[in-house]
Design a protein around this motif. Structure first.
Motif, short mmCIF file in Angstrom:
data_model
loop_
_atom_site.label_atom_id
_atom_site.label_comp_id
_atom_site.label_asym_id
_atom_site.label_seq_id
_atom_site.Cartn_x
_atom_site.Cartn_y
_atom_site.Cartn_z
N ILE A 240 0.86 -1.19 0.00
CA ILE A 240 0.00 0.00 0.00
C ILE A 240 0.90 1.24 0.00
O ILE A 240 1.67 1.45 0.94
N SER B 164 -4.34 1.45 -8.74
CA SER B 164 -3.66 0.20 -8.36
C SER B 164 -3.26 -0.54 -9.63
O SER B 164 -3.84 -0.32 -10.71
N LEU C 191 -2.86 5.30 -1.68
CA LEU C 191 -3.87 6.04 -0.91
C LEU C 191 -3.35 7.43 -0.55
O LEU C 191 -2.15 7.71 -0.61
N ASP D 236 -9.66 6.93 2.95
CA ASP D 236 -9.15 5.90 2.01
C ASP D 236 -8.75 4.65 2.80
O ASP D 236 -9.08 3.52 2.42
N LEU E 92 -10.29 1.05 2.23
CA LEU E 92 -9.39 0.00 1.74
C LEU E 92 -9.34 -1.16 2.74
O LEU E 92 -9.36 -2.34 2.35
N CYS F 267 -12.39 -3.21 2.27
CA CYS F 267 -12.37 -3.99 1.02
C CYS F 267 -11.43 -5.21 1.17
O CYS F 267 -11.75 -6.30 0.70
N PHE G 216 -9.00 -4.08 -4.60
CA PHE G 216 -8.52 -2.77 -5.05
C PHE G 216 -9.53 -2.11 -6.00
O PHE G 216 -9.71 -0.88 -5.98
N TYR H 147 -12.28 -0.77 -3.82
CA TYR H 147 -11.78 0.42 -3.12
C TYR H 147 -11.87 1.65 -4.02
O TYR H 147 -12.45 2.67 -3.64
#
Ligand code: FAD
Length: 387
Positions: A163, A290, A297, A318, A322, A325, A338, A341
């Protein structure tokens, strides 16, 4: 309410690059959900830099889940209103209720606080031994089955997903989309924090007020519950030749930039101890958030001018979406997670970028419920569009 730390749900490793406000919340949320997370931060450590931050109810509701709401409430200033005032006459242009109104209508408090104090609370909530300082990411390779990270100190790490919470000049963004410097907006932000005891007419300073003229402004607020430290941050048009770093400014420069402004603004400049100057940087919404096992993020993804005081808030939202998700899909189905998200963040983050760019937020009376009332954990997740 005490937070239960679950045992790791899966043995896949998640790497978060960058331990700013977004990366720190991301790591804490995933760790508290039972994931195995390491955080890699280029800085050798964090210090209490001279800046304040607004923390709106949309963020406080996320902090509630990780046990930070109460300690932050204990240290932050609690303004009852956001005022906008005319630069010369001092006339009120808007009067936005916060305080008890925010708790009742948006589900949490509205605070202004020292950014360093907020960050320190988050740093302490990251699982011991998982925040690695002095790790500047230099290279990242997605092999298809995992991701290999290389750091400037010669060390390496491997993770199942990475990430990128590495800010406006993100290395992960560069890997996804190529080298491209962020855009200088044409405005700088001066920032100063100093003891309010130095103010001549201290009792006349409202806890949260923005002074506006046509092409510039000054946002002013306390950063402690005791209101013994005050902060201002400006937006002033000027050319910039210092890349993405900040540079020192001075009272003289401030007096020139705010000549003719109301006496209360002059009083702030007179009481200033140190002031720095930051380029206000932005990017257009990114087409790609992504690819493969890498995801972005916060400022890495949607940097913005700070004029809604919602840049860090968007990074933290975010992180919450995320985390939801990844929890819903599992690390193994990272591509689905992703996509989900981005589908649930793109529109809101882009809208906040646009309003911030236009610098119109709360200048006149308006209803901020769409922003402050949002609850990232309560909002139903919308399906990602199918190709
Ligand atoms: P950052 O906070 O920038 O964190 C990124 C982290 O990644 C840093 O710690 C950095 O050292 C690290 N990093 C970078 N590159 C690497 C690498 N290669 N390897 C390892 N680590 C790396 N937002 C608000 O919500 N409210 C406000 O009141 C507010 N006021 C603002 C005032 C000004 C003047 C400015 C400029 C911004 C303001 N913002 C505000 C916006 C806010 O500061 C940012 O949006 C927010 O910090 C973004 O968080 P982030 O975690 O995405 O990135």
């Amino acid at each position: 309410m005490p937070v239960t730390i679950k045992t790791p749900a899966r043995d896949e490793k998640i790497a978060v690059v960058g331990a700013g406000l977004g990366g720190a919340v991301m790591a804490i949320l995933l760790q508290q959900a039972g994931f195995d997370v390491d955080v890699y931060e280029q800085a050798p450590g964090f210090s209490r830099l001279g800046a304040g931050i607004h923390v709106g109810p949309n963020v406080m509701k996320i902090l509630r889940r990780i046990g930070i709401e109460e300690p932050l409430e204990a240290i932050g200033s609690h303004p009852d209103f956001w005022f906008s005032r005319d630069w010369a006459t001092g006339d009120y242009m808007s009067r936005i209720p916060l305080g008890a109104f925010a708790r009742r209508n948006y589900g949490a408090a509205y605070l202004t606080v020292h950014r360093g104090d907020f960050h320190a609370l988050l740093e302490r909530a990251i699982a011991p031994g998982t925040l690695h300082f002095g790790k500047e990411l230099r290279d990242v390779k997605d092999s298809g089955s995992d991701v290999h990270l290389s750091f400037a100190d010669g060390s390496h790490a491997t993770a199942s997903i990475v990430i990128g919470a590495d800010g406006v000049d993100s290395k992960i963004r560069e890997v996804l989309l190529g080298v491209e410097a962020p855009t200088y907006s044409g405005w700088v932000g001066h920032r100063a924090v100093f003891p309010s005891a130095g103010l001549k007419f201290r009792e006349q300073y409202e806890p949260c007020v923005k002074w506006w003229s046509e092409d510039r402004h000054m946002m002013v607020y306390y950063v402690t519950r005791a209101q013994d430290e005050i902060y201002y941050v400006t937006g002033v048009p000027e050319p910039w030749e210092h890349g993405i770093s900040s540079v020192p400014s001075s009272k003289e420069e401030m007096r020139e930039a705010f000549a003719g402004y109301h006496p209360l603004v002059q009083g702030l400049i007179d009481a200033t101890v140190e002031v720095s100057k930051w380029p206000l940087l932005e990017r257009n919404p990114l087409p790609l958030w992504s690819r493969g096992r890498l995801v972005l993020l916060g400022d890495a993804c949607h940097p913005m001018k700070p004029h809604m005081a919602q840049g860090a808030a968007m990074a933290i939202e975010d992180a919450a979406i995320l985390a939801r998700c990844i929890e819903a899909c599992g690390v193994g189905a990272y591509d689905t997670a992703f996509d989900l998200y981005k589908a649930n963040r793109f529109e809101r983050a882009s809208k906040v970028q646009k309003v911030s760019h236009d610098n119109t937020w709360l200048r006149y009376d308006e209803d901020p419920a769409w922003c402050f009332g949002y609850d990232a954990y309560d909002a139903p997740l919308q399906d990602a569009p199918t190709e």
